[in-house]
Design an enzyme around this catalytic site. Structure first.
Site, PDB file in Angstrom:
ATOM      1  N   LYS A  69       0.844  -1.026  -0.018  1.00 49.13           N
ATOM      2  CA  LYS A  69       0.023   0.111  -0.127  1.00 49.13           C
ATOM      3  C   LYS A  69       0.754   1.273   0.030  1.00 49.13           C
ATOM      4  CE  LYS A  69      -4.208  -1.539   1.985  1.00 49.13           C
ATOM      5  NZ  LYS A  69      -5.035  -1.370   3.115  1.00 49.13           N
ATOM      6  N   ASP A 105     -10.317   3.024   1.475  1.00 49.39           N
ATOM      7  CA  ASP A 105     -10.796   2.368   2.914  1.00 49.39           C
ATOM      8  C   ASP A 105     -11.275   3.447   3.863  1.00 49.39           C
ATOM      9  OD1 ASP A 105      -9.579  -0.056   2.529  1.00 49.39           O
ATOM     10  OD2 ASP A 105      -7.714   0.458   3.430  1.00 49.39           O
TER      11      ASP A 105
HETATM   12  P1  NDP Z   1      -2.316  -3.034  11.170  1.00 42.66           P
HETATM   13  O1  NDP Z   1      -1.368  -4.195  11.586  1.00 42.66           O
HETATM   14  O2  NDP Z   1      -1.822  -1.751  10.482  1.00 42.66           O
HETATM   15  O3  NDP Z   1      -3.051  -2.237  12.711  1.00 42.66           O
HETATM   16  C1  NDP Z   1      -3.565  -3.254  13.590  1.00 42.66           C
HETATM   17  C2  NDP Z   1      -4.050  -2.229  14.893  1.00 42.66           C
HETATM   18  O4  NDP Z   1      -4.530  -3.141  15.474  1.00 42.66           O
HETATM   19  C3  NDP Z   1      -2.874  -1.536  15.777  1.00 42.66           C
HETATM   20  O5  NDP Z   1      -3.413  -0.490  15.838  1.00 42.66           O
HETATM   21  C4  NDP Z   1      -2.787  -2.449  16.666  1.00 42.66           C
HETATM   22  O6  NDP Z   1      -2.244  -1.989  17.666  1.00 42.66           O
HETATM   23  C5  NDP Z   1      -4.201  -3.058  16.920  1.00 42.66           C
HETATM   24  N1  NDP Z   1      -4.110  -4.021  17.653  1.00 42.66           N
HETATM   25  C6  NDP Z   1      -4.293  -5.501  17.244  1.00 42.66           C
HETATM   26  N2  NDP Z   1      -4.267  -6.329  18.088  1.00 42.66           N
HETATM   27  C7  NDP Z   1      -4.488  -5.852  19.230  1.00 42.66           C
HETATM   28  C8  NDP Z   1      -4.527  -6.009  20.546  1.00 42.66           C
HETATM   29  N3  NDP Z   1      -4.691  -7.386  20.942  1.00 42.66           N
HETATM   30  N4  NDP Z   1      -4.587  -5.119  21.556  1.00 42.66           N
HETATM   31  C9  NDP Z   1      -4.781  -3.640  21.385  1.00 42.66           C
HETATM   32  N5  NDP Z   1      -4.620  -3.416  19.984  1.00 42.66           N
HETATM   33  C10 NDP Z   1      -4.466  -4.384  19.163  1.00 42.66           C
HETATM   34  O7  NDP Z   1      -3.712  -3.560  10.434  1.00 42.66           O
HETATM   35  P2  NDP Z   1      -4.866  -2.341   9.711  1.00 42.66           P
HETATM   36  O8  NDP Z   1      -5.235  -1.228  10.048  1.00 42.66           O
HETATM   37  O9  NDP Z   1      -4.433  -2.806   8.054  1.00 42.66           O
HETATM   38  O10 NDP Z   1      -6.119  -3.502   9.720  1.00 42.66           O
HETATM   39  C11 NDP Z   1      -6.869  -3.439  10.828  1.00 42.66           C
HETATM   40  C12 NDP Z   1      -8.132  -4.228  10.796  1.00 42.66           C
HETATM   41  O11 NDP Z   1      -9.033  -3.471   9.787  1.00 42.66           O
HETATM   42  C13 NDP Z   1      -8.196  -5.452  10.332  1.00 42.66           C
HETATM   43  O12 NDP Z   1      -9.167  -6.579  10.916  1.00 42.66           O
HETATM   44  C14 NDP Z   1      -8.566  -5.476   8.792  1.00 42.66           C
HETATM   45  O13 NDP Z   1      -9.296  -6.548   8.319  1.00 42.66           O
HETATM   46  C15 NDP Z   1      -9.634  -4.385   8.737  1.00 42.66           C
HETATM   47  N6  NDP Z   1      -9.747  -3.660   7.650  1.00 42.66           N
HETATM   48  C16 NDP Z   1     -11.248  -3.541   7.290  1.00 42.66           C
HETATM   49  C17 NDP Z   1     -11.303  -2.697   6.071  1.00 42.66           C
HETATM   50  C18 NDP Z   1     -13.013  -2.664   5.577  1.00 42.66           C
HETATM   51  O14 NDP Z   1     -13.081  -2.254   4.414  1.00 42.66           O
HETATM   52  N7  NDP Z   1     -13.860  -3.301   6.512  1.00 42.66           N
HETATM   53  C19 NDP Z   1     -10.432  -2.080   5.223  1.00 42.66           C
HETATM   54  C20 NDP Z   1      -9.106  -2.381   5.886  1.00 42.66           C
HETATM   55  C21 NDP Z   1      -8.991  -2.993   6.983  1.00 42.66           C
HETATM   56  P3  NDP Z   1      -0.512  -1.639  18.021  1.00 42.66           P
HETATM   57  O15 NDP Z   1      -0.103  -0.561  17.163  1.00 42.66           O
HETATM   58  O16 NDP Z   1      -0.354  -1.535  19.444  1.00 42.66           O
HETATM   59  O17 NDP Z   1       0.094  -3.196  17.411  1.00 42.66           O
END
Ligand code: NDP
Length: 300
Positions: A69, A105
């Site tokens: 991306k 998105d």
């Molecule tokens: P990233 O890996 O970039 O970010 C993940 C985020 O989730 C971070 O902020 C991370 O925090 C947090 N996180 C994950 N696990 C935990 C936990 N156990 N406790 C606290 N915080 C947590 O992923 P994306 O942003 O690309 O994707 C995130 C979600 O969005 C996914 O489920 C994806 O499927 C969904 N998505 C949905 C879309 C849609 O159209 N519906 C489009 C794009 C994405 P930290 O920084 O602390 O690790």
């Protein structure tokens, strides 16, 4: 007679578990278009060759997912407004011989919300790729306050810096952006109109995970959104509904960003019910073992 197909695709690694093609192909069929959507596994080192190939072969566009991306931005000719600001692209559109980078998105979330957000106070839980797209799109739509809460301080600070450095000064003037502390759970700004779970907590198979901010601190009748598309009825949204929130799920967001991509590519508005039904059926059919495969790390 013209026996050719128009081609769009998905560039990512891996792509096998990404169900976006199911709804996009359903939309093309419903529109009566001879278009196809090809998911393609492309290693990071091969991305320049893949983009050159897409140009040479006349692809009408392609989605980009993890890990392309950000890297794809260096290979394109122009950008839509939000993609230019965040320098993150999930949808490439061919316009003549130019490749234009867009980000659908965050727009998908705004479309799923289906009401104006200007002047609203929004709490965003998470600071990853989805949170970034959502924050920029909310800022462009004129929200008055963005309150960001994330487990990891580094990513939270990076998102704050990005918003501070990339948003035009005219837009920053009317917008307050703040980080809320992480104390083992996410925080929300008291009185927020909207809260968005932009983390991956709750994504299959971890369906019992959810962020646990104090939902009673939200404005009465606030809206709770979740980016997690599978399952759409997440533990976070159930808790928000119990607190009196209107809820918007991640399946709807995914359908909306996919519909926007289809419209950008072929100039025709696809049927949302057709796309919704195709995606819901794919998730339903993929149970339980295969439903892990339908759960996307980063769709679109
Ligand atoms: P990233 O890996 O970039 O970010 C993940 C985020 O989730 C971070 O902020 C991370 O925090 C947090 N996180 C994950 N696990 C935990 C936990 N156990 N406790 C606290 N915080 C947590 O992923 P994306 O942003 O690309 O994707 C995130 C979600 O969005 C996914 O489920 C994806 O499927 C969904 N998505 C949905 C879309 C849609 O159209 N519906 C489009 C794009 C994405 P930290 O920084 O602390 O690790």
């Amino acid at each position: 007679m013209d026996f050719r197909f128009q081609i769009v695709g998905l560039f990512g690694a891996p792509v096998a578990e990404n169900p976006t093609g199911v709804m996009v192909e359903a939309a093309f069929r419903d529109l009566g278009l001879r278009w196809h959507y090809l998911p393609m596994d492309i290693a990071p080192a091969d991305l320049p060759a893949a983009v050159a190939g897409a140009r040479a072969m006349g692809f009408r566009g392609f989605h980009c997912t993890i890990p392309h991306k950000v890297a794809v931005a260096d290979l394109l000719d122009e950008f839509g407004q939000s993609a230019a600001l965040m320098r993150t692209v999930n949808c490439v559109v061919r316009q003549g011989d130019r490749l234009v980078g867009e980000n659908t998105d965050g727009k998908g979330l705004l479309m799923a919300l289906d009401e104006p957000v200007a002047g609203r106070s929004v709490s965003v839980l998470g600071a990853g790729g989805a949170a970034r797209a959502i924050c920029f799109e909310l800022a462009l739509a004129g929200v008055s306050r963005l309150s960001i809460s994330n487990r990891g301080a580094d990513r939270a600070t990076a998102l704050l810096d990005l918003l501070a450095n990339r948003l035009p000064a005219s837009m920053r003037a009317g917008l307050q952006v703040e980080l809320l502390p992480w104390d083992g759970r996410h925080a929300v700004r008291p009185g927020s109109d909207i809260v968005v779970n932009a983390t991956s907590m709750g994504l299959f198979p971890a369906v019992d995970e959810r962020p646990e901010p104090d939902l009673s601190a939200l404005r009465a009748g606030a809206i709770a959104c979740d980016v997690v598309p599978n399952p759409p009825d997440t533990a976070f949204l159930r808790a928000a509904r119990d607190s009196g929130c209107r809820v918007v799920d991640g399946l709807e967001m995914l359908v909306m960003q996919g519909a926007l991509s289809v419209e950008l590519w072929c100039g025709e508005r696809p049927s949302l019910p057709v796309m919704r039904a195709a995606l819901a059926e794919a998730f339903r059919d993929a149970a339980p073992e295969a439903s892990a495969r339908a759960a996307m790390p980063s769709p679109g």
